[in-house]
Design an enzyme around this catalytic site. Structure first.
Site, short mmCIF file in Angstrom:
data_model
loop_
_atom_site.label_atom_id
_atom_site.label_comp_id
_atom_site.label_asym_id
_atom_site.label_seq_id
_atom_site.Cartn_x
_atom_site.Cartn_y
_atom_site.Cartn_z
N ASP A 1 -2.20 -0.19 10.91
CA ASP A 1 -3.17 0.61 11.69
C ASP A 1 -4.45 0.28 10.72
O ASP A 1 -4.54 -0.55 9.99
CB ASP A 1 -2.64 2.16 11.27
CG ASP A 1 -2.62 2.70 10.04
OD1 ASP A 1 -3.03 1.67 9.01
OD2 ASP A 1 -2.34 3.65 9.79
N GLU B 1 0.67 -1.26 -0.14
CA GLU B 1 -0.04 0.10 0.09
C GLU B 1 1.01 1.28 0.14
O GLU B 1 1.86 1.44 0.80
CB GLU B 1 -0.82 0.02 1.31
CG GLU B 1 -1.54 1.20 1.59
CD GLU B 1 -1.70 1.23 3.17
OE1 GLU B 1 -1.36 0.16 4.04
OE2 GLU B 1 -2.28 2.33 3.63
N ASP C 1 0.29 -1.06 6.21
CA ASP C 1 0.49 -0.67 7.55
C ASP C 1 -0.41 -1.36 8.67
O ASP C 1 -1.28 -1.90 8.36
CB ASP C 1 -0.16 0.86 7.74
CG ASP C 1 0.80 1.81 6.76
OD1 ASP C 1 2.15 1.32 6.35
OD2 ASP C 1 0.55 2.88 6.44
N ASP D 1 -6.32 2.04 8.78
CA ASP D 1 -6.38 2.14 7.32
C ASP D 1 -5.87 0.81 6.73
O ASP D 1 -6.37 0.60 5.92
CB ASP D 1 -5.65 3.39 6.86
CG ASP D 1 -6.75 4.55 6.80
OD1 ASP D 1 -7.85 4.47 7.08
OD2 ASP D 1 -6.19 5.54 6.35
#
Ligand code: TSJ
Length: 647
Positions: free
Chosen positions: A512, A437, A510, A514
């Site tokens: 997190d 990403e 990541d 998102d």
């Protein structure tokens, strides 16, 4: 109980045979539980719960508690009759001891009750005992409390004894055990979401049985969840459909048992406005990912009965108009659950129900019901037929769009996307592709990788929301076309695994919210359009570290979870160090990314199972669907899922 009940001081030849039996399990655990990875560890729990489910299905238990008291100790308790404690004539020791020390003993000691557990692996309590550091059994019956304890893979430690009294109305069985870390070398820590999801599924599949899940560990997940579905799989359909816009209110449901074969069948379904299908089939409470005779029977019947109804009621324009089963799958949410006394599973992964006699039973029970339902509910019948007709038209349009896309891009050829940083090797079995990403992370990955066998494909932004798009629109999306070209194996119904260019497809995002969201999107996309890649075990999730512990310039260690950070803090004692929390992959330089996430020697990859993909699919539908309320509820009630989607 009489004193002569248990003789542990003298070993008879039978005792020795028993020990040899359990020793065989310890020598080759894979033969009995498939694997000693996390899946095998959790299998022990399913094995024990199955016994309580059987007691409940036989009509003697109503409630099953599953408790996790620490990382690696599980307790399962039911309110059934309590396992038999009298001396077993064949073994000379109590039946409860026999159940835990004789291989495959489970079923033989029942009172002829219908036993459904033991489907795919079904190995019994003795296998769990053989693979445990210790295991304790408590039985309440006839106003007495009995106890027996085994240690070190099934050796009797505390022989069966009475340890107290209880209200004679209070009966039941309880098993508490700790898996052996010498067998489960990858760890004996249970995963909250794995247990939670399976226990909920068990409750959906067995109506009226209360399953309580107690997560007693001192973390943010601590608490009890009670699952009790009086509607069974009808409520399962409602649950799977909660984020969809439904086409009508009713959820169709039927059940029945064929006397001759003792096969029982339950079917439930509804249609929504979506274009995808969510049909899951089960045999003896076990998911059959590859379908089989029960699913074939269901589809055949759905198509036969709906077509006959449409014809009889003049809903077709011409005599040769016909709805195919594919037309009837669009927007369908369905559960097919059968119980069979002697199931046969087929295929390489044994995920397909092979018993041919199941099909006519499903045809009869579901067919009679559906025919009658359509007659009694002409408005609903009309909605179903209109939906399938529109699917039929869309399918023709999609086919045309597909053909035009294929001409434009030539998916099969060596025509690779420019964004793909390919690897040197052409040996697919060692090649890996990292789908990354964001562009900055893509840059780090490109520099940090071993370009001999690791390719990188950076994706910008969130890929198309596949939920909302029909097939022909999917291929307008540039990111998706790049993936199809890079994989080289085709897509949808036309996948040729022998052309797959990388045997590891690694999703790297990541750590997190998102990143999790993008990973879920990716997984949903792969599940829907590249299912064989997930089934074949080619899809992985990269696990970048969450924290770096360091002192000045020196990295002391990386931590991949909050638990690991806590452990690491304890290990360091008084030593002084700093902690850096990585917010994204972009914060790591290429060499750090190699060390922590790319290097096969040190990285952790999670292989995605088909069940993971289904979970992602339903989580995804919920987060992306039209309905606002369920999405809000989901985020509020399951805040931890949004953080950790268990993929
Ligand atoms: F087997 C086991 F250890 F895995 C296990 C069995 C674990 C747990 C948590 C529960 C059970 C279990 C077994 N619950 N209920 C029963 N029931 C019997 O074993 C039982 C009791 C009475 C009779 C009878 O004919 O009177 C028959 C059976 C099979």
């Amino acid at each position: 109980m009489p004193d002569t009940a248990i003789k542990h001081d003298e070993y008879t030849s039978e005792d020795i045979q028993v020990l040899e039996g359990l020793e065989a399990v310890r020598k080759r655990p894979g033969m009995y539980i498939g694997t000693t990875s996390a899946a095998g560890l959790h299998h022990l729990v399913w094995e024990i719960i199955d016994n309580s489910i059987d007691e409940a299905l036989a009509g003697y238990a109503t409630k099953i508690d599953v408790s996790v008291d620490s990382d690696d100790v599980i307790t399962v308790t039911d309110d059934g009759r309590g396992m038999p404690v009298e001396i077993h004539p064949k073994t000379g020791v109590s039946t409860v001891e026999t159940i835990f020390t004789v291989l495959h003993a489970g079923g033989k000691f029942g009172g002829g009750a219908y036993k459904v557990s033991g489907g795919l692996h079904g190995v019994g309590a003795s296998v769990v005992n053989a693979l445990s550091k210790w295991l304790e059994v408590t039985v309440k019956k006839d106003g007495k409390v009995y106890f027996i304890k085994f240690v070190d893979g099934g050796k009797v430690d505390t022989p069966l004894k009475e340890i107290g009294t209880c209200d004679p109305n209070e009966t039941g069985s309880s098993v508490r055990f700790k898996a052996d870390d010498e067998i489960f070398k990858e760890g004996t820590v249970y995963n909250h979401d794995t247990l939670y999801n399976r226990i909920r599924q068990m409750a959906f599949l067995n109506k009226g049985i209360a399953l309580n899940f107690n997560w007693n560990k001192e973390d943010e997940l601590k608490g009890t969840t009670s699952f009790l579905y009086e509607g069974g799989i009808k409520e399962y359909v409602a649950f799977l459909d909660q984020a969809e816009t439904k086409l009508f209110n009713d959820i169709l449901y039927c059940d029945g048992t064929d006397k001759e074969t003792s096969i029982s069948v339950e079917v439930s379904l509804r249609y929504n406005t979506d274009y995808n299908e969510k049909t899951y089939s089960f045999c003896n409470n076990i998911f059959t990912p590859d379908g089989g005779m029960h699913l074939d029977g269901f589809r055949q019947t759905l198509s036969r009965v709906v077509n006959a109804y449409a014809k009889d009621n003049k809903l077709f324009k011409s005599d040769d108009e016909k709805l195919s089963i594919d037309d009837l799958r669009e927007g369908l949410t369905a559960i097919i659950s059968v119980k069979h006394p002697n199931p046969q599973y087929e295929g390489q992964t044994k995920g397909k129900l092979g018993n041919a006699e199941v099909k006519p039973v499903v045809n009869k029970i579901f067919g009679d019901y559906l025919k009658r339902y359509l007659l009694e509910n002409p408005d609903t019948a009309k909605i179903i037929i209109e939906k399938a007709k529109s699917a039929s038209e869309a399918r023709l349009a999609a086919q045309k769009a597909r053909e035009s896309v294929r001409r434009k891009d030539d998916f099969g050829s060596a025509n690779l996307p420019t964004k793909l940083k390919d690897c040197a090797s052409r040996d697919a079995s060692i090649c890996e592709i990292y789908i990354v990403e964001g562009n900055s992370a893509g840059g780090s990955a490109q520099q940090g990788r071993d370009s001999n066998f690791q390719a990188v494909l950076p994706l910008r932004g969130k890929i198309l929301n596949v939920e909302k798009a029909r097939l022909h629109r999917i291929f307008d999306n540039a990111e998706i076309r790049m993936m199809i070209q890079a994989f080289g194996c085709g897509f949808g119904d036309e996948i040729d695994i022998s052309k797959l260019r990388y045997h590891k497809i690694v999703i790297m995002t990541d750590a997190d919210v998102d990143g999790q969201h993008i990973a879920t999107l990716m997984l949903t996309f792969l599940y829907r359009y590249f299912k064989p890649l997930i089934e074949g075990g080619y899809v992985y999730i990269a696990m970048p570290p969450l924290y770096k512990l360091f002192k000045g310039q020196k990295t002391l260690r990386y931590c991949y979870s909050d638990d690991e950070l806590e452990l690491a803090k304890r290990d360091f004692g008084d030593e002084k160090y700093d902690v850096q929390r990585y917010k994204g992959l972009g914060e790591m330089d290429p060499s750090q990314l190699w060390e922590t996430t790319l290097d096969p020697e040190h990285r952790t990859l999670k292989r995605v199972s088909i069940q993971d993909a289904i979970d992602a699919d339903s989580v995804f539908s919920m987060l992306m669907g039209d309905e606002v309320e369920p999405r809000k509820d989901f985020i509020v009630e399951n805040a931890h899922f949004a953080k950790n989607l268990d993929i």
